[in-house]
Each structure stands twice: as C-alpha cells, then as structure tokens.
Design a protein around this motif. Structure first.
Motif, PDB file in Angstrom:
ATOM      1  N   ARG A 101       0.816  -1.217   0.000  1.00 15.77           N
ATOM      2  CA  ARG A 101       0.000   0.000   0.000  1.00 15.77           C
ATOM      3  C   ARG A 101       0.847   1.263   0.000  1.00 15.77           C
ATOM      4  O   ARG A 101       0.435   2.291  -0.546  1.00 15.77           O
ATOM      5  N   SER A 102       2.020   1.215   0.600  1.00 15.16           N
ATOM      6  CA  SER A 102       2.857   2.416   0.695  1.00 15.16           C
ATOM      7  C   SER A 102       3.751   2.629  -0.522  1.00 15.16           C
ATOM      8  O   SER A 102       4.461   3.635  -0.587  1.00 15.16           O
ATOM      9  N   LEU A 103       3.717   1.708  -1.482  1.00 19.26           N
ATOM     10  CA  LEU A 103       4.583   1.823  -2.651  1.00 19.26           C
ATOM     11  C   LEU A 103       3.959   2.759  -3.676  1.00 19.26           C
ATOM     12  O   LEU A 103       2.759   2.684  -3.974  1.00 19.26           O
ATOM     13  N   ILE A 104       4.778   3.655  -4.218  1.00 15.84           N
ATOM     14  CA  ILE A 104       4.335   4.621  -5.222  1.00 15.84           C
ATOM     15  C   ILE A 104       5.154   4.390  -6.486  1.00 15.84           C
ATOM     16  O   ILE A 104       6.392   4.417  -6.459  1.00 15.84           O
ATOM     17  N   ASP A 105       4.467   4.181  -7.582  1.00 19.72           N
ATOM     18  CA  ASP A 105       5.132   3.913  -8.858  1.00 19.72           C
ATOM     19  C   ASP A 105       5.427   5.241  -9.548  1.00 19.72           C
ATOM     20  O   ASP A 105       4.649   5.729 -10.363  1.00 19.72           O
ATOM     21  N   ASN A 106       6.555   5.860  -9.203  1.00 20.98           N
ATOM     22  CA  ASN A 106       6.950   7.137  -9.815  1.00 20.98           C
ATOM     23  C   ASN A 106       8.263   7.030 -10.574  1.00 20.98           C
ATOM     24  O   ASN A 106       8.900   8.051 -10.889  1.00 20.98           O
ATOM     25  N   ASN A 107       8.718   5.777 -10.855  1.00 17.24           N
ATOM     26  CA  ASN A 107       9.961   5.541 -11.605  1.00 17.24           C
ATOM     27  C   ASN A 107      11.195   6.134 -10.929  1.00 17.24           C
ATOM     28  O   ASN A 107      12.181   6.451 -11.594  1.00 17.24           O
ATOM     29  N   LYS A 108      11.149   6.278  -9.626  1.00 11.93           N
ATOM     30  CA  LYS A 108      12.298   6.797  -8.892  1.00 11.93           C
ATOM     31  C   LYS A 108      12.899   5.756  -7.951  1.00 11.93           C
ATOM     32  O   LYS A 108      13.882   6.058  -7.260  1.00 11.93           O
ATOM     33  N   ALA A 109      12.302   4.581  -7.903  1.00  9.40           N
ATOM     34  CA  ALA A 109      12.794   3.568  -6.980  1.00  9.40           C
ATOM     35  C   ALA A 109      14.083   2.916  -7.469  1.00  9.40           C
ATOM     36  O   ALA A 109      14.885   2.446  -6.661  1.00  9.40           O
TER      37      ALA A 109
END
Length: 494
Positions: A101-109
């Motif tokens: 739930r806390s993961l954000i797919d912003n291509n910065k990981a």
C-alpha cells in the motif's frame, strides 16, 4: 524403405523440427534445426546450432558474449535453482504488516540507469548478474511482499535473461501451440477435443483409419502417431487437389510411419460402391460358414492383409511415380512457412517472424535431413490397397471438415466403413452435427449416436496460490460419434 540410421527420438538431430517455448509460453516458435538457422528473441539474434544433439526438455538462456548473443544450456541444477529459491521464500512466514500500500510507482525507486546496464553488458556481465544488480539498487524491493518480489524477479528475468525451453513436437504440444496462437488453422480444435476424437473413433494399433482432414493435418498426424507405424491412415479428399497436411511434417515421423500415411480421392474409394455392397453382404453370409469362424478372426485377417509388406512394396513403386504430381512434399515446409499468411507468421505474433521463417526455411539441408525425407507422408494409395479397403472396409472414420457439408460427407463415406466400426465427426458448431445425427437416426445407418462437448479447465498450481486460471477457453467444439450398422435399406438394395 530407406536404410537410414534410426534417430533417437529423445535427442534432437540436424534437420528435425522442434518447438521453442520462450519465456514460459510467452512465445511459441516451430523451427527446423540446422547449423545456420537463427532465431530472434527480443532484439537479439541467436544461432540454433547449440540445440543440435541436446535432449528434448533442455533449458537454454540467452547470454551475450564476445561474438554476440548466444544460447547457453543450463544444467539441471541451474534450471531448478530458481524453483528452490521460490519454495524457500514461500516457506518463510511473511510479516503481517508487510504489504504494497505504501509503494508509489513514480519511476524513482531504481537508481540503476540504462547507461549503467549497457556498461555492464559491455563488460561481459551475464543476465543473472544484471538482475541481481537491479534488485540491489531498488529502494522498494525489500518493502514488497514475497509474491511481489517473485513477480518482479520474473519480469526482469524475461527481459534481461530470456529462457528457451526445447520441446518435442507431438500431438499435444502442436495442438496446444496452434490453439494458443492461431486456432482458426486447426478449426478451433482444443487438445481435449482432439484426444476425445481419437478415443471415440477407437484409433489403436493395426487400425485402418479413413480421415477427412481439413484442419492442416493435425488429425492425420495424431492418428499416425497413435498407430505407431502399424495399420494405415488414408487421408481422403473431394476433388482433384489433396487437402494440405503441412502440420504432419512437424511430427518428425520416421520412414515406417510416413509410409503408412496415404492419400486417395473419394472418387477412387467410392467407385462401384453399389457392387461393393452386394459383394460384401453376400461374402459375409458365405464366409461365416466356410472361411471365418468368428468376427474376431475376420477383423484380425483384415488388419493383417492391409499391413502386408508386399503391399507396401507395390505402393512404394507407384507412389514414387505419382508423388510429384499429387503431393509437393519437397515444398511442404516452404509452403508452410514462406506463404504470406504462413503459420509462423501467426505462431510468432510478438515480433517480426522473418527470422523465424529463416529457421525452418533452410534449404542447405544436410545428408541426414535428406535421408529423413526419403519416405514422404501422403503418397497415393496403391490400387491393391484400395481394393482391399473396398472389400473389407475401414476400421475407423474421422471427419474434421468445417468447410464442407457434414451430412453429405457422412452419407458418402459411411458405407466405406466395416460394420460395427466406430466413427467420430468434429465440427466447430453444433447445428451441422445435430442435422447429421437426425439423418443418421432416420436412415437407421448407425447406433450409439451422441454429441459430446468437451470441457477443460486449467489450474495455476503454486504454493498458497492454487486456483483456476482467470482467462481460459470456454469452447472446444463438438463431436458426433456412433457405430455403423447394416441398415434394412442396404439389405434390400443388395
């Protein structure tokens, strides 16, 4: 028969056909192995020469070397290593608070750029090393659940280290591959429908099967595979042009099995059919007292006569004369792959199939390949064999002709069956079979009539995740089956 050295069916050889399963079913390609044949996987072009001499079931991985991409065969321990890692991860208890739930797919990981990956490739890093580097430089990998981590690893493995499974082409694998990529070429016949068709027709050793195959030859090849070099497969056709049997070439049949596959027009089988019915019934009454004590010995005599080696020798002389005019088997694989709407164009829909066409369309065949092609399937049946079939009848009838009128075919071909012989008819739709069933019941030509609809459900079997597939085939066609009997109408005509 040629005196070629028998090949080990479990190991590939130069000139054999194989089924390449890329990335666990994401792409299926039929190929004919030769030292110069190549295949394109993603943006990499690999030579297929390492596949020659390997047992079917071998697993290969695409690696990059000094001379470019190549296929590296994985050992049994290396192939099973990933599976052991999965089982180990799945056996570990997962944390109850860990979720996505806390993961954000912003291509910065991911901190590893594409330039860094290209530099690793130039330095000779393997695909597995690149995958481990991507995992180590991902800031969210450790925060994902075990299932999400496995999906991430699998997705990167398909991109940076694709794997190729070497599969043997036989009835099931060929039918599944065509049904998955281009089902229209095999009449939307699913593998369970094909197996049910062979079972209802009672195809077994020393059978003489009459086949009407308008689904590319998958039925003819399946019948010949089940016979195993015994009996005969008579592929009949209406008109003067035989129906294509391109798929039969993929089965890697030896000379013995290829010699049992014959073609003959319906006109030759049905000529003087009325006289044949009269002679057969009178012969049946006389032979029950004089020649044959029971029906079992009579059926055994029929199969023994049709499998006589003397008949095969007569066939070999006449079939060689008519093979060029009837079946252009020398260009079967070319027609199969080089046509504008060729099968490989549909079997390989993910990328351009030009390279795949080069795989099977190799013309620089080796002496081994020429030896395997010495006996060509689909040669014309000899007059002696046709005469015996007219006198004794066929033991099975299989019809898979979606483009023709089913009842007209049955009405013309059913008299060619011996009495008490089973038949099975496949069709994509129900209504043609229902009409045929009604006409057979009205004419009292058969008993045990039934229409079957096969049903198949595939399951995903994984630890803690076993369930039916979310997307599955809900339709596999219909099959009309029955047993031919001696009707009153036929008796009065005799």
């Amino acid at each position: 028969m040629s005196e070629s050295k028998p090949q080990n069916p479990r190991i590939t050889w130069e000139g054999c056909s194989v089924l390449l399963d890329i990335n666990d079913g994401d792409r299926l390609v039929f190929a004919r192995l030769s030292p110069s044949s190549t295949i394109k996987i993603g943006n990499k072009k690999c030579c297929l020469s390492p596949l020659i001499g390997c047992p079917f079931g071998s697993l290969f991985q695409v690696e990059t070397g000094l001379k470019g991409p190549y296929l590296l065969r994985l050992s049994a321990t290396e192939a099973a290593e990933s599976d052991h890692l999965k089982e180990k991860d799945d056996s570990q208890p997962s944390e109850g608070t860990k979720d996505n739930r806390s993961l954000i797919d912003n291509n910065k990981a991911q901190s590893l750029s594409s330039e860094d990956i290209d530099a690793m490739r130039r330095e000779g890093a393997t695909g597995d090393q690149i995958i481990e580097a991507l995992i180590a430089n991902s800031s969210t990998f450790e925060k994902k659940t075990l299932f999400s981590q496995e999906k991430y690893r699998l997705r990167k493995q398909k991109k940076y280290a694709p794997r190729v499974l070497l599969r043997r082409p036989f009835a099931r694998s060929i039918c599944e591959a065509y049904f998955k990529k281009h089902p229209a070429r095999i009449g939307f016949m699913r593998v369970d429908a094909l197996s049910l068709l062979l079972s209802l027709a009672n195809v077994s050793a020393y059978s003489d099967a009459l086949v009407v195959d308008m689904v590319g030859g998958v039925v003819t090849g399946s019948v010949a595979e089940r016979l195993g070099g015994t009996g005969h497969v008579c592929n009949t056709y209406f008109g003067v042009t035989p129906y294509p049997m391109d798929i039969v070439r993929i089965f890697n049949f030896n000379d013995q099995i290829c010699g049992r596959i014959m073609q003959t027009p319906v006109a030759d089988l049905c000529s003087n059919q009325e006289n044949k019915n009269e002679l057969f019934i009178s012969h049946e009454n006389a032979s029950s007292l004089e020649i044959q004590p029971d029906a079992d010995e009579r059926s055994l005599l029929t199969t023994c006569i049709l499998s006589d080696d003397a008949i095969l020798e007569v066939q070999s002389v006449q079939e060689e004369i008519s093979s060029d005019s009837l079946v252009k088997s020398g260009s079967i694989s070319e027609t199969f792959l080089s046509s504008g709407n060729g099968t490989l164009d549909h079997m390989d829909v993910d990328t351009c199939s030009t390279e795949s066409l080069d795989v099977i369309n190799e013309e620089n065949a080796s002496p081994v390949l020429k030896t395997c092609k010495s006996v060509k399937p689909g040669r014309r049946a000899s007059p002696e064999a046709i005469k015996l079939w007219k006198e004794n009848g066929f033991t099975s009838l299989i019809i898979a002709a979606p483009d023709l009128d089913t009842w007209k075919i049955v009405e013309e071909l059913l008299p060619l069956l011996s009495y008490s012989a089973p038949f099975a008819i496949y069709h994509q739709y129900l209504q043609p079979l229902a009409t045929c069933l009604h006409n057979l019941q009205t004419a009292k030509m058969a008993v045990g009539l039934q229409i079957s609809e096969p049903w198949l459900r595939e399951y995903q079997v994984l630890p803690c995740r076993t369930h039916p597939f979310m997307q599955m085939s809900a339709f596999g066609g219909y099959i009309l089956s029955g047993v031919r009997i001696c009707s009153n109408k036929t008796s009065h005509q005799s």
